[in-house]
Design a protein around this motif. Structure first.
Motif, PDB file in Angstrom:
ATOM      1  N   MET A 196       0.815  -1.213   0.000  1.00  0.00           N
ATOM      2  CA  MET A 196       0.000   0.000   0.000  1.00  0.00           C
ATOM      3  C   MET A 196       0.851   1.267   0.000  1.00  0.00           C
ATOM      4  N   ARG A 197       2.174   1.112   0.221  1.00  0.00           N
ATOM      5  CA  ARG A 197       3.040   2.270   0.383  1.00  0.00           C
ATOM      6  C   ARG A 197       4.197   2.278  -0.614  1.00  0.00           C
ATOM      7  N   GLY A 198       3.951   1.754  -1.790  1.00  0.00           N
ATOM      8  CA  GLY A 198       4.970   1.793  -2.833  1.00  0.00           C
ATOM      9  C   GLY A 198       6.228   1.027  -2.481  1.00  0.00           C
ATOM     10  N   GLY A 199       6.095  -0.048  -1.700  1.00  0.00           N
ATOM     11  CA  GLY A 199       7.236  -0.871  -1.333  1.00  0.00           C
ATOM     12  C   GLY A 199       7.950  -0.424  -0.068  1.00  0.00           C
ATOM     13  N   LYS A 200       7.503   0.683   0.521  1.00  0.00           N
ATOM     14  CA  LYS A 200       8.124   1.196   1.740  1.00  0.00           C
ATOM     15  C   LYS A 200       7.213   0.943   2.942  1.00  0.00           C
ATOM     16  N   ASP A 201       7.771   1.126   4.145  1.00  0.00           N
ATOM     17  CA  ASP A 201       6.946   1.022   5.344  1.00  0.00           C
ATOM     18  C   ASP A 201       5.932   2.159   5.401  1.00  0.00           C
ATOM     19  N   TYR A 202       6.301   3.315   4.855  1.00  0.00           N
ATOM     20  CA  TYR A 202       5.410   4.464   4.904  1.00  0.00           C
ATOM     21  C   TYR A 202       5.746   5.442   3.791  1.00  0.00           C
ATOM     22  N   ASP A 203       4.717   6.085   3.271  1.00  0.00           N
ATOM     23  CA  ASP A 203       4.869   7.113   2.253  1.00  0.00           C
ATOM     24  C   ASP A 203       4.110   8.343   2.735  1.00  0.00           C
ATOM     25  N   ALA A 204       4.811   9.429   3.012  1.00  0.00           N
ATOM     26  CA  ALA A 204       4.199  10.632   3.581  1.00  0.00           C
ATOM     27  C   ALA A 204       3.624  11.567   2.519  1.00  0.00           C
ATOM     28  N   GLU A 205       3.497  11.121   1.294  1.00  0.00           N
ATOM     29  CA  GLU A 205       3.003  11.964   0.205  1.00  0.00           C
ATOM     30  C   GLU A 205       1.595  12.478   0.516  1.00  0.00           C
ATOM     31  N   TRP A 206       1.413  13.812   0.358  1.00  0.00           N
ATOM     32  CA  TRP A 206       0.091  14.384   0.544  1.00  0.00           C
ATOM     33  C   TRP A 206      -0.936  13.659  -0.334  1.00  0.00           C
ATOM     34  N   ARG A 207      -2.127  13.529   0.153  1.00  0.00           N
ATOM     35  CA  ARG A 207      -3.283  12.930  -0.514  1.00  0.00           C
ATOM     36  C   ARG A 207      -3.148  11.417  -0.693  1.00  0.00           C
ATOM     37  N   GLN A 208      -2.031  10.840  -0.264  1.00  0.00           N
ATOM     38  CA  GLN A 208      -1.886   9.385  -0.327  1.00  0.00           C
ATOM     39  C   GLN A 208      -1.620   8.767   1.042  1.00  0.00           C
ATOM     40  N   ARG A 209      -1.090   9.583   1.964  1.00  0.00           N
ATOM     41  CA  ARG A 209      -0.664   9.020   3.244  1.00  0.00           C
ATOM     42  C   ARG A 209      -1.828   8.477   4.065  1.00  0.00           C
ATOM     43  N   MET A 210      -3.034   9.006   3.872  1.00  0.00           N
ATOM     44  CA  MET A 210      -4.172   8.553   4.668  1.00  0.00           C
ATOM     45  C   MET A 210      -4.818   7.289   4.111  1.00  0.00           C
ATOM     46  N   LYS A 211      -4.673   7.025   2.806  1.00  0.00           N
ATOM     47  CA  LYS A 211      -5.364   5.905   2.175  1.00  0.00           C
ATOM     48  C   LYS A 211      -4.426   4.899   1.527  1.00  0.00           C
ATOM     49  N   GLY A 212      -3.202   5.301   1.204  1.00  0.00           N
ATOM     50  CA  GLY A 212      -2.309   4.402   0.495  1.00  0.00           C
ATOM     51  C   GLY A 212      -2.615   4.372  -0.989  1.00  0.00           C
ATOM     52  N   GLN A 213      -1.913   3.495  -1.710  1.00  0.00           N
ATOM     53  CA  GLN A 213      -2.115   3.359  -3.149  1.00  0.00           C
ATOM     54  C   GLN A 213      -1.842   1.917  -3.563  1.00  0.00           C
ATOM     55  N   GLY A 214      -2.256   1.590  -4.793  1.00  0.00           N
ATOM     56  CA  GLY A 214      -2.050   0.233  -5.280  1.00  0.00           C
ATOM     57  C   GLY A 214      -3.278  -0.644  -5.086  1.00  0.00           C
ATOM     58  N   PRO A 215      -3.233  -1.896  -5.579  1.00  0.00           N
ATOM     59  CA  PRO A 215      -4.398  -2.785  -5.544  1.00  0.00           C
ATOM     60  C   PRO A 215      -4.955  -3.038  -4.150  1.00  0.00           C
ATOM     61  N   VAL A 216      -4.084  -3.209  -3.156  1.00  0.00           N
ATOM     62  CA  VAL A 216      -4.565  -3.472  -1.797  1.00  0.00           C
ATOM     63  C   VAL A 216      -5.335  -2.259  -1.266  1.00  0.00           C
ATOM     64  N   ALA A 217      -4.792  -1.086  -1.467  1.00  0.00           N
ATOM     65  CA  ALA A 217      -5.460   0.139  -1.028  1.00  0.00           C
ATOM     66  C   ALA A 217      -6.746   0.373  -1.812  1.00  0.00           C
ATOM     67  N   ASP A 218      -6.724   0.109  -3.103  1.00  0.00           N
ATOM     68  CA  ASP A 218      -7.912   0.306  -3.933  1.00  0.00           C
ATOM     69  C   ASP A 218      -9.045  -0.617  -3.504  1.00  0.00           C
TER      70      ASP A 218
END
Length: 362
Positions: free
Chosen positions: A299-321
């Motif tokens: 959910m975090r682009g391969g990292k433990d965490y991604d602090a990117e605005w508009r993504q940090r609260m929901k994540g990205q990728g198939p699991v997040a979707d």
């Protein structure tokens, strides 16, 4: 050459973090030391909570984050005795020269002058009302609130000014203040969010050791709703492979209790939290630790965490979707997707002070 295996000291009862590493700003570091004691020996001394008064100069904080639905907030406390292992506020304790681990949940700070500071701020001639969120950092109804009542005093001030506000908590202690909240709700001045992370008592006890049980939180939603206080449920954080399968069940229980809306936030692991959370997984859920962290990183682009605005609260990728899709469908099915009226701004008024001339006429 001899080898030694380092062990984590026996866990203090009723605490969330497993260790108490130094904050990232300290020049000296604390390290765990294996002195031979294990969980089979006598239990460690209970870790006591300390509460220290903090001299605050201002009480309303502002932010320009696009990820939260407010730009003004009040935090009556620093640190939180609930001890939720995932709490995103833990790293802030490093600014106090303390550990985001056990210090965060045992060395607490409160703002005794919060109500006076708020009254002074709201009374300024240039002040313009926008709704204020109470508890954007740590829980305003953590156990120490029973003693110092800072949150209740803040609500009393906001009520006298007819100022709109919202509160988020995972504590049933909020019901103590129904006598204040219900009349304010009748004037559309308050909204409450109750965090329900799991319905599993065992998981809740492990993950949120000093917070209210899931049943008490659902009961709080029911009591607030019955008193006319608009209440939403927050499924936060959603942890893939650990509690995400409960999303629909939590929303269904909350809707049945009268909730009018719902939200969710994907697990966030900034700074020290990533190590604290993984320590907790290794001790309390070793059978799922690898799977959980794998899904988190997906959910975090391969990292433990991604602090990117508009993504940090929901994540990205198939699991997040998939999580987002399930949430949308559950909200729609349960009627939790209806618009919630904006809080009333037009009633704000600075109340007269004793001695003002208008008091002479009763």
């Amino acid at each position: 050459m001899a080898t030694f295996t380092q062990q984590i000291a026996p866990q203090p009862r009723g605490r969330g973090a497993r260790t108490n590493a130094s904050g990232r700003y300290e020049t000296q570091a604390r390290e765990a030391f294996d002195d031979g004691w294990t969980d089979e020996d006598a239990a460690p001394v209970q870790l006591k909570t300390t509460l220290t008064a903090e001299k605050a100069r201002v009480i309303i904080s502002t932010n320009d984050s696009p990820d939260v639905g407010f730009n003004r907030s009040i935090n009556p406390y620093r640190g939180c005795e609930h001890g939720c292992i995932y709490c995103y506020a833990r790293p802030a304790h490093a600014y106090m020269g303390l550990s985001p681990g056990l210090d965060f949940e045992s060395q607490l700070f409160f703002k005794p002058e919060a109500a006076k500071l708020l009254e002074a701020e709201l009374s300024k001639p240039r002040y313009r009302p926008e709704f204020i969120h109470i508890g954007g950092n740590t829980d305003p109804y953590q156990p120490q609130e029973k003693i110092v009542q800072v949150t209740r005093q803040l609500i009393e001030v906001l009520g006298r000014f007819n100022h709109p506000f919202s509160i988020i908590t995972k504590s049933a202690l909020i019901l103590r203040d129904l006598d204040l909240l219900a009349p304010l709700a009748a004037r559309n001045l308050v909204r409450v969010a109750v965090s329900v992370t799991t319905l599993d008592r065992k998981l809740a006890r492990s993950m949120e050791p000093r917070a209210a049980t899931p049943e008490r939180r659902i009961a709080a939603i029911q009591a607030l709703s019955a008193a006319g206080v608009p209440t939403v449920v927050m499924f936060a954080p959603a942890i893939p492979g650990l509690n995400d399968h409960e999303l629909e069940a939590v929303l269904e229980r909350a809707a049945g209790a009268g909730a009018v809306g719902a939200g969710y936030v994907a697990l966030r692991l900034p700074l020290e939290i990533k190590d604290l959370f993984q320590e907790w997984l290794a001790t309390d859920h070793p059978d799922r630790a690898g799977k959980v962290m794998s899904l988190v990183r997906q959910m975090r682009g391969g990292k433990d965490y991604d602090a990117e605005w508009r993504q940090r609260m929901k994540g990205q990728g198939p699991v997040a979707d998939m999580l987002a899709q399930r949430f949308r469908m559950a909200k729609a099915r349960l009627g939790l997707d209806r618009p919630i009226p904006e809080l009333e701004l037009g009633l704000f008024k600075v109340p007269p002070k004793p001695g003002d001339q208008r008091d002479l006429f009763g």
